[in-house]
Design a protein around this motif. Structure first.
Motif, PDB file in Angstrom:
ATOM      1  N   PRO A 117      -8.371   1.442   6.801  1.00  0.00           N
ATOM      2  CA  PRO A 117      -9.208   2.007   7.874  1.00  0.00           C
ATOM      3  C   PRO A 117      -8.761   3.428   8.185  1.00  0.00           C
ATOM      4  N   ALA A 118      -9.710   4.328   8.391  1.00  0.00           N
ATOM      5  CA  ALA A 118      -9.363   5.735   8.613  1.00  0.00           C
ATOM      6  C   ALA A 118      -8.443   5.908   9.811  1.00  0.00           C
ATOM      7  N   ALA A 119      -8.645   5.104  10.857  1.00  0.00           N
ATOM      8  CA  ALA A 119      -7.851   5.266  12.072  1.00  0.00           C
ATOM      9  C   ALA A 119      -6.415   4.795  11.904  1.00  0.00           C
ATOM     10  N   ALA A 120      -6.144   4.013  10.844  1.00  0.00           N
ATOM     11  CA  ALA A 120      -4.792   3.479  10.644  1.00  0.00           C
ATOM     12  C   ALA A 120      -4.276   3.784   9.247  1.00  0.00           C
ATOM     13  N   ARG A 121      -4.837   4.817   8.587  1.00  0.00           N
ATOM     14  CA  ARG A 121      -4.462   5.088   7.202  1.00  0.00           C
ATOM     15  C   ARG A 121      -2.977   5.423   7.066  1.00  0.00           C
ATOM     16  N   SER A 122      -2.465   6.305   7.905  1.00  0.00           N
ATOM     17  CA  SER A 122      -1.048   6.673   7.796  1.00  0.00           C
ATOM     18  C   SER A 122      -0.148   5.474   8.057  1.00  0.00           C
ATOM     19  N   ARG A 152      -2.004  -5.291  10.038  1.00  0.00           N
ATOM     20  CA  ARG A 152      -3.080  -6.263   9.855  1.00  0.00           C
ATOM     21  C   ARG A 152      -3.963  -5.869   8.674  1.00  0.00           C
ATOM     22  N   ALA A 153      -4.274  -4.578   8.562  1.00  0.00           N
ATOM     23  CA  ALA A 153      -5.089  -4.110   7.443  1.00  0.00           C
ATOM     24  C   ALA A 153      -4.351  -4.290   6.125  1.00  0.00           C
ATOM     25  N   LEU A 154      -3.053  -3.997   6.122  1.00  0.00           N
ATOM     26  CA  LEU A 154      -2.258  -4.102   4.901  1.00  0.00           C
ATOM     27  C   LEU A 154      -2.191  -5.541   4.421  1.00  0.00           C
ATOM     28  N   VAL A 155      -2.074  -6.476   5.347  1.00  0.00           N
ATOM     29  CA  VAL A 155      -1.939  -7.888   4.995  1.00  0.00           C
ATOM     30  C   VAL A 155      -3.294  -8.563   4.830  1.00  0.00           C
ATOM     31  N   GLY A 156      -4.267  -8.164   5.640  1.00  0.00           N
ATOM     32  CA  GLY A 156      -5.535  -8.872   5.675  1.00  0.00           C
ATOM     33  C   GLY A 156      -6.567  -8.394   4.676  1.00  0.00           C
ATOM     34  N   THR A 159       2.679   4.188   5.516  1.00  0.00           N
ATOM     35  CA  THR A 159       4.098   4.170   5.866  1.00  0.00           C
ATOM     36  C   THR A 159       4.639   2.744   5.960  1.00  0.00           C
ATOM     37  N   ALA A 160       3.807   1.799   6.423  1.00  0.00           N
ATOM     38  CA  ALA A 160       4.254   0.406   6.457  1.00  0.00           C
ATOM     39  C   ALA A 160       4.470  -0.110   5.041  1.00  0.00           C
ATOM     40  N   GLY A 161       3.553   0.230   4.132  1.00  0.00           N
ATOM     41  CA  GLY A 161       3.728  -0.165   2.736  1.00  0.00           C
ATOM     42  C   GLY A 161       4.973   0.458   2.129  1.00  0.00           C
ATOM     43  N   ALA A 162       5.203   1.737   2.426  1.00  0.00           N
ATOM     44  CA  ALA A 162       6.400   2.409   1.910  1.00  0.00           C
ATOM     45  C   ALA A 162       7.668   1.786   2.480  1.00  0.00           C
ATOM     46  N   VAL A 213      -2.047  -4.993  -4.116  1.00  0.00           N
ATOM     47  CA  VAL A 213      -1.265  -3.888  -4.679  1.00  0.00           C
ATOM     48  C   VAL A 213       0.071  -3.744  -3.965  1.00  0.00           C
ATOM     49  N   THR A 214       0.123  -4.106  -2.681  1.00  0.00           N
ATOM     50  CA  THR A 214       1.384  -4.024  -1.952  1.00  0.00           C
ATOM     51  C   THR A 214       2.382  -5.050  -2.472  1.00  0.00           C
ATOM     52  N   VAL A 215       1.922  -6.274  -2.700  1.00  0.00           N
ATOM     53  CA  VAL A 215       2.819  -7.314  -3.216  1.00  0.00           C
ATOM     54  C   VAL A 215       3.336  -6.944  -4.597  1.00  0.00           C
ATOM     55  N   VAL A 216       2.426  -6.548  -5.481  1.00  0.00           N
ATOM     56  CA  VAL A 216       2.836  -6.241  -6.851  1.00  0.00           C
ATOM     57  C   VAL A 216       3.762  -5.028  -6.893  1.00  0.00           C
ATOM     58  N   SER A 217       3.401  -3.971  -6.184  1.00  0.00           N
ATOM     59  CA  SER A 217       4.218  -2.755  -6.234  1.00  0.00           C
ATOM     60  C   SER A 217       5.563  -2.957  -5.548  1.00  0.00           C
TER      61      SER A 217
END
Length: 396
Positions: free
Chosen positions: A319-324, A196-200, A328-331, A207-211
């Motif tokens: 968010p600090a609680a979901a940083r990893s 949700r954080a990555l998309v929202g 990893t989701a982006g990777a 940066v996720t879309v471009v990369s």
């Protein structure tokens, strides 16, 4: 601190970079067909892509993240050891299952490891730290495949032994890294929260879309290099040098960024994508091996600021609680896009390596356009263009 991190991360990433080539070479060397060997690599890559969010959650929830990283390294080493033993005798379906298992921990050694770096350095040093991190990828991309390919002369299973050794070296070096224990009272992370954080979050999404699209376009160099090498030199040997030139360019730009940290990481992602497009175009137009090598190095020079900028934005905005989980989701998305691009571009290789490289350039253009659309969406939603934390406007 960064020295210990760099040593450990380089060994781990040399292992992950070398694992794919080791699987391919060993499988063919013991008697499997090239298509069967490629399927093994696909299984390894697919499981790494799908496991990313779950591995990220494990790191975010861990009170002792060092144990998760150690488990990932030992799991990779153990599965590859099992493959070295079973490749020539076990049923092929069993071998595929082991290859799937081998890839599960890989996200902890790539995006997850980078996410943990953000907990070790102050905010003001983050850009330099991620430039060092990007350099470990580039060194790993040079050292891992080179050691694997060179070791094949010693025996068909030695490439897998090399990767196992690199993973175990990373385990030995792990105490050098000052990983902080997790806070048991922090909010519980979930894969959904990370995605949700990555998309929202507009900057993370951009940066996720471009990369991701740009990384898919970089697959053109991997796919086209053997055929281009044959065109330019009547030999396949130069293909390896094209890969090395790309990795060396990335290492050079990452080294520069350690001395001159990024001030606008979002903008660096865009600039890096433009440089990659220019480099791929140069490779496509090259009439000599020297020109192709120089253009491949330019392509790699774009990869350094793109990766460094991407990691810096993720570390600042997640968010600090979901940083990893975000890392990893982006990777995982990038890995999956790269694997699909490799497969698709390989099917088009009959059109010629220069056409495949031109498609790689086109994908960089698509990546930039997607970043522009994301920026436009953010402006429409907010009514004005909001500055991000690093002073950039929302760009790719």
């Amino acid at each position: 601190m960064l020295t210990g991190y760099a040593v450990t991360a380089t060994a781990a990433r040399a292992g992950t970079e070398g694992a794919g080539p080791a699987l391919l070479l060993t499988a063919v060397a013991v008697g499997h067909s090239p298509s069967q060997a490629a399927l093994l690599l696909s299984a390894f890559t697919l499981s790494a892509a799908l496991a990313g969010p779950s591995v990220g959650v494990a790191l975010d929830r861990a009170t002792h993240p060092r144990r998760v990283v150690a488990a990932a390294l030992l799991g990779l080493a153990g599965c590859l050891a099992l493959l070295a033993w079973t490749l020539s005798g076990a049923p092929y379906a069993v071998i595929i299952v082991i290859a799937l298992a081998a890839g599960i921990g890989e996200p902890a050694l790539t995006g997850g490891w980078s996410a943990l770096l953000a907990t070790m350095v102050p905010a003001g040093s983050m850009a330099r730290a991620f430039a060092v991190d990007a350099a470990t990828y580039n060194v790993g991309a040079i050292v891992g495949p080179a050691l694997v390919a060179g070791s094949l002369v010693l025996g068909p299973r030695v490439p897998l032994v090399v990767v196992i050794t690199l993973a175990l070296l990373a385990v030995v070096a792990l105490p050098l890294v000052p990983l902080r224990p997790g806070d048991p009272d922090r909010p519980r992370a979930s894969a959904r929260a990370g995605v949700r954080a990555l998309v929202g979050t507009p900057s993370l999404r951009a940066v996720t879309v471009v990369s991701t699209v740009g990384f898919a376009g970089q697959a053109a160099l991997l796919v086209a290099a053997p055929a281009l090498s044959r065109q330019l030199t009547d030999s396949l040997r130069a293909a390896g040098w094209l890969y090395v030139a790309f990795a060396a360019g990335g290492l050079l730009s990452s080294a520069v960024l350690t001395r001159h940290p990024l001030r606008r990481p979002q903008r660096a992602v865009t600039i890096g994508t433009v440089i990659v497009a220019v480099g791929l175009a140069g490779v496509a137009l090259a009439g000599t091996l020297t020109a192709a090598l120089l253009a491949a190095a330019v392509t790699g020079c774009g990869d350094g600021p793109m990766i460094t900028g991407m990691f810096t934005v993720r570390a600042r905005e997640a968010p600090a609680a979901a940083r990893s989980t975000v890392f990893t989701a982006g990777a995982s998305v990038r890995t999956l896009a790269y694997a699909l691009a490799c497969a698709g571009l390989a099917l088009l290789l009959g059109l010629g390596p220069r056409t495949v490289l031109a498609l790689g350039v086109a994908l960089q253009g698509v990546a930039l356009a997607a970043g522009a659309l994301s920026r436009g969406h953010r402006r429409r939603a907010a009514g004005v263009a909001e500055p991000s934390q690093d002073g950039d406007r929302a760009t790719g």
